[in-house]
Design an enzyme around this catalytic site. Structure first.
Site, PDB file in Angstrom:
ATOM      1  N   ASP A  22     106.409  41.460 115.431  1.00 57.19           N
ATOM      2  CA  ASP A  22     107.220  40.360 114.893  1.00 57.19           C
ATOM      3  C   ASP A  22     108.240  40.887 113.885  1.00 57.19           C
ATOM      4  O   ASP A  22     108.024  41.915 113.250  1.00 57.19           O
ATOM      5  CB  ASP A  22     106.276  39.349 114.216  1.00 57.19           C
ATOM      6  CG  ASP A  22     106.920  37.976 114.079  1.00 57.19           C
ATOM      7  OD1 ASP A  22     108.043  37.775 114.584  1.00 57.19           O
ATOM      8  OD2 ASP A  22     106.293  37.108 113.450  1.00 57.19           O
ATOM      9  N   ASN A  24     111.788  41.300 114.401  1.00 53.43           N
ATOM     10  CA  ASN A  24     113.042  41.944 114.842  1.00 53.43           C
ATOM     11  C   ASN A  24     114.257  41.152 114.371  1.00 53.43           C
ATOM     12  O   ASN A  24     115.247  41.728 113.916  1.00 53.43           O
ATOM     13  CB  ASN A  24     113.094  42.029 116.372  1.00 53.43           C
ATOM     14  CG  ASN A  24     112.048  42.956 116.945  1.00 53.43           C
ATOM     15  OD1 ASN A  24     111.449  43.738 116.215  1.00 53.43           O
ATOM     16  ND2 ASN A  24     111.819  42.861 118.244  1.00 53.43           N
ATOM     17  N   HIS A  39     116.045  43.606 118.267  1.00 49.09           N
ATOM     18  CA  HIS A  39     115.193  43.881 119.431  1.00 49.09           C
ATOM     19  C   HIS A  39     115.401  45.312 119.932  1.00 49.09           C
ATOM     20  O   HIS A  39     114.460  45.977 120.337  1.00 49.09           O
ATOM     21  CB  HIS A  39     115.482  42.885 120.552  1.00 49.09           C
ATOM     22  CG  HIS A  39     115.092  41.471 120.196  1.00 49.09           C
ATOM     23  ND1 HIS A  39     113.898  41.166 119.581  1.00 49.09           N
ATOM     24  CD2 HIS A  39     115.744  40.285 120.344  1.00 49.09           C
ATOM     25  CE1 HIS A  39     113.830  39.859 119.379  1.00 49.09           C
ATOM     26  NE2 HIS A  39     114.937  39.308 119.821  1.00 49.09           N
ATOM     27  N   LEU A 133      96.144  56.947 127.758  1.00 53.35           N
ATOM     28  CA  LEU A 133      96.356  55.629 127.143  1.00 53.35           C
ATOM     29  C   LEU A 133      96.758  54.574 128.189  1.00 53.35           C
ATOM     30  O   LEU A 133      97.607  54.821 129.032  1.00 53.35           O
ATOM     31  CB  LEU A 133      97.483  55.749 126.101  1.00 53.35           C
ATOM     32  CG  LEU A 133      97.934  54.448 125.443  1.00 53.35           C
ATOM     33  CD1 LEU A 133      96.909  53.969 124.428  1.00 53.35           C
ATOM     34  CD2 LEU A 133      99.287  54.620 124.767  1.00 53.35           C
TER      35      LEU A 133
HETATM   36  C1  FPP Z   1     109.555  39.427 117.637  1.00 55.86           C
HETATM   37  O1  FPP Z   1     110.686  39.399 116.833  1.00 55.86           O
HETATM   38  C2  FPP Z   1     109.755  40.220 118.852  1.00 55.86           C
HETATM   39  C3  FPP Z   1     109.786  39.722 120.123  1.00 55.86           C
HETATM   40  C4  FPP Z   1     109.627  38.303 120.431  1.00 55.86           C
HETATM   41  C5  FPP Z   1     110.004  40.560 121.294  1.00 55.86           C
HETATM   42  C6  FPP Z   1     109.503  41.965 121.265  1.00 55.86           C
HETATM   43  C7  FPP Z   1     110.204  42.703 122.333  1.00 55.86           C
HETATM   44  C8  FPP Z   1     110.838  43.890 122.229  1.00 55.86           C
HETATM   45  C9  FPP Z   1     110.805  44.693 121.007  1.00 55.86           C
HETATM   46  C10 FPP Z   1     111.659  44.482 123.338  1.00 55.86           C
HETATM   47  C11 FPP Z   1     111.346  44.244 124.779  1.00 55.86           C
HETATM   48  C12 FPP Z   1     110.033  44.688 125.260  1.00 55.86           C
HETATM   49  C13 FPP Z   1     109.693  45.888 125.781  1.00 55.86           C
HETATM   50  C14 FPP Z   1     108.290  46.092 126.221  1.00 55.86           C
HETATM   51  C15 FPP Z   1     110.607  47.013 125.920  1.00 55.86           C
HETATM   52  P1  FPP Z   1     111.322  37.994 116.493  1.00 55.86           P
HETATM   53  O2  FPP Z   1     112.547  37.837 117.317  1.00 55.86           O
HETATM   54  O3  FPP Z   1     110.313  36.906 116.689  1.00 55.86           O
HETATM   55  O4  FPP Z   1     111.678  38.177 114.981  1.00 55.86           O
HETATM   56  P2  FPP Z   1     111.830  37.032 113.881  1.00 55.86           P
HETATM   57  O5  FPP Z   1     110.489  36.370 113.764  1.00 55.86           O
HETATM   58  O6  FPP Z   1     112.212  37.793 112.664  1.00 55.86           O
HETATM   59  O7  FPP Z   1     112.894  36.121 114.375  1.00 55.86           O
END
Ligand code: FPP
Length: 243
Positions: A22, A24, A39, A133
């Site tokens: 969480d 990003n 992301h 893994l």
């Molecule tokens: C949360 O951050 C993250 C996600 C919902 C997606 C995670 C996915 C990736 C990092 C990339 C794609 C996947 C792979 C396997 C390569 P958020 O957007 O909820 O952050 P916030 O809560 O700060 O808005």
């Protein structure tokens, strides 16, 4: 073992770590950048964490990459996430395979864009005999939806006369969920300060330890992973019993 930042007991490494990645969006916002920038940085963290997990001898890593609720995000963001999944697999497959990582998925993969399905199929096929893994990507995944699917599956088995109602027990339910081939998580990590499960692995986390950190996912790294494992190793797991 080299490069340990914490006094980790390498003989007591958790078998399965499940991660809610969480923060990003917030990480990007704090840099006045679009969410998609966060992301992209998050994928870099995935690369680091998978490598470190493999090095530390963790057997299973499950990453919550896209939930059944994430479709509610703006179309552009959803497209970016799907694109990042494809480019991650294209770029990393060779190295993951060389590192003996097996790729699998949980969730309703058929609901993803075809290009993702194809890339995932290829990755699973290429790595299916690896015994290092196990990297499970939770994609279009929801814990409740997974339980609903298992209930339907078991109901059909009863209806078809293959099992009796009395045969339904916790083992059968575990064996019918999409996580059937992997042990329950020992440790669940959630980054970025939120302390909730958000429909992740509801059945499987019955006795998991939880670790929350304020660090946003793009800032999480090898050291943070070791910190979480060290914290986990200080806990006293009793599984409902006494010591
Ligand atoms: C949360 O951050 C993250 C996600 C919902 C997606 C995670 C996915 C990736 C990092 C990339 C794609 C996947 C792979 C396997 C390569 P958020 O957007 O909820 O952050 P916030 O809560 O700060 O808005």
């Amino acid at each position: 073992m080299q490069n340990l930042y914490y006094d980790i007991d390498t003989k007591k490494i958790p078998s399965h770590i499940a991660i809610i990645m969480d923060g990003n969006g917030r990480w990007a916002k704090s840099r006045f950048m679009p969410r998609t920038f966060g992301h992209k940085a998050g994928v870099e963290t995935i690369r680091k964490v998978v490598k470190e997990a493999s090095r530390l001898g963790i057997k299973y890593i499950t990453l919550y990459a896209f939930s059944t609720e994430n479709w509610k995000r703006p179309k552009e963001e959803v497209n970016t996430l799907m694109g990042l999944l494809v480019s991650y697999l294209k770029k990393e497959l060779q190295e993951l395979d060389e590192n003996n990582v097996r790729i699998r998925t949980i969730g309703d993969i058929d609901g993803l864009p075809k290009v993702c399905i194809d890339e995932l199929d290829e990755s699973k096929e290429k790595t299916k005999n690896n015994d290092g893994l196990v990297l499970s990507l939770a994609l279009n995944y929801g814990g409740r939806a997974d339980i609903v699917d298992a209930v339907k599956n078991i109901s059909n088995q009863v209806k078809d006369g293959n099992i009796e109602v009395e045969d339904i027990d916790e083992i059968l339910i575990s064996k019918t969920l999409s996580t059937k081939d992997i042990v329950d998580p020992d440790l669940v990590i959630r980054t970025s300060g939120e302390q909730r499960l958000s429909n992740f692995l509801l059945w499987e986390v019955a006795y998991s330890e939880f670790y929350y950190t304020d660090v946003h996912w793009p800032d999480f790294d090898e050291k943070e992973l070791q910190k979480a494992i060290f914290d986990y190793q200080q806990r006293d797991r009793r599984f409902g019993g006494v010591k």
